[in-house]
Design a protein around this motif. Sequence first.
Motif, short mmCIF file in Angstrom:
data_model
loop_
_atom_site.label_atom_id
_atom_site.label_comp_id
_atom_site.label_asym_id
_atom_site.label_seq_id
_atom_site.Cartn_x
_atom_site.Cartn_y
_atom_site.Cartn_z
N TRP A 111 1.30 -1.31 0.09
CA TRP A 111 0.22 0.29 -0.03
C TRP A 111 0.84 1.38 -0.65
N GLU A 141 0.97 4.88 0.26
CA GLU A 141 -0.26 6.17 1.10
C GLU A 141 0.61 7.95 -0.16
N THR A 159 -4.84 9.09 -1.47
CA THR A 159 -4.81 7.54 -0.70
C THR A 159 -4.56 8.32 1.03
N LEU A 183 -7.81 7.59 3.35
CA LEU A 183 -7.95 6.83 4.43
C LEU A 183 -8.05 7.52 5.63
N LYS A 207 -9.48 3.33 -7.21
CA LYS A 207 -10.71 2.82 -6.38
C LYS A 207 -11.29 1.48 -5.26
N LEU A 228 -8.65 1.49 -2.98
CA LEU A 228 -8.88 2.52 -1.62
C LEU A 228 -9.79 1.48 -1.11
N LEU A 261 -11.69 10.03 -4.78
CA LEU A 261 -10.45 10.66 -5.60
C LEU A 261 -9.72 11.05 -6.23
#
Length: 383
Positions: free
Chosen positions: A54, A56, A60, A64, A98, A101, A282
Amino acid sequence: MTLFRGPVQAAPAEPCNTFAVPTVIAPIEGPERVVWEPDGPLVPWQVAGADDLWVEIDHTRDLLRRFEAEGPQPDRIIDRIENAGHLVVVSGPRQSGKTTLLHKAVHSLALRLDDRMRTWSNVEQLVPAQERWTARSPQELSHVRVVALAGPRNAPAHVAWAAGRPLDVDQVHDRILRKVRETLGKPEVEDGHPPGSEDLYVAYERLSRQLIEDRTVLLILLPDFGWGGEGLTGRFYRSCRDNARCGIVFFVESRNDTGCADDLRTAFGDELGTENVTHLALGPMAEGDWRDFIDARHRAAIPGAAIRVAAEVTDGAPALLTGASVGKLRKVLYAATQHAHENRRDEVDAATLRAVGRAFEVPGPDQFRRDGASRQQTEEPRP
């Protein structure tokens, strides 16, 4: 409270592309296993270690954090008196990340819910640590069930269509309830009811009571239905929010990056922004995010992934990478890494990138703007 035993060990090394995606497959015989695919979303609630991939990147990270602070909260989701679940909608341009996420948000909520449910039940369970790059054991999140109606890829499916025509909202919920019944193994869950909001309410209320009895929370993942301007999308959002009872959370993906907010306003009006609805929208990557993406993959210790991206690429600013969405970025880098491997090179240099770049269209900067100028380029066809 969940207790983990022992250190997490990496799975045996095998040749792998640095930009491949770990994906669970279920063979006809034998246990589920993880393979490395050329394309697909990260699904951390299904694959141990996927969280390590993942990244960041700017938008995003913020989304999150907002999801965890303002989105569905475990104490409210399991509150039998309040008896209210939650609707989460994730929207954005094509290939903006998308689905990844959405799965990251699902995993974040699942961990917090399961921990809260164990505390509520006053149960401490010793859960064996999972090896990285293996399919997660149901024991790890024993109080949470995830039902992905269109599979982990959450690809647009014919879930909401029949004979080339869109189903009505109640018919879609029939299909959702049928899938839930199959997943939970609960034949008493009511589906196939006559159309009507009262019957839907009864069906979901019955499902909620069963979840409470089993001390289980249900997370339902849904794809974009491709309903376009039929007016059904807003009504479906409303029905999800209204029927999300205690222990039920809907996660819905929307490819309508320019119109999703309008659909939500149509559905909820002044109620939009209440504690029962969360919209994660997003946008394009920020400058330099593409380097963060590459660095994260280099740090992840993917088994057998020996080919790296050369400094001459990351120190420069090739248009093929800087102008791409996160989905296009990963595809380009995957192709370049494969090309380097096939030509026995130990890194992706500028020449390798140019060699594969001819196969990819370099997008213009306006192709990922959050306005209507690029709608024709980013919109997916209907089923």
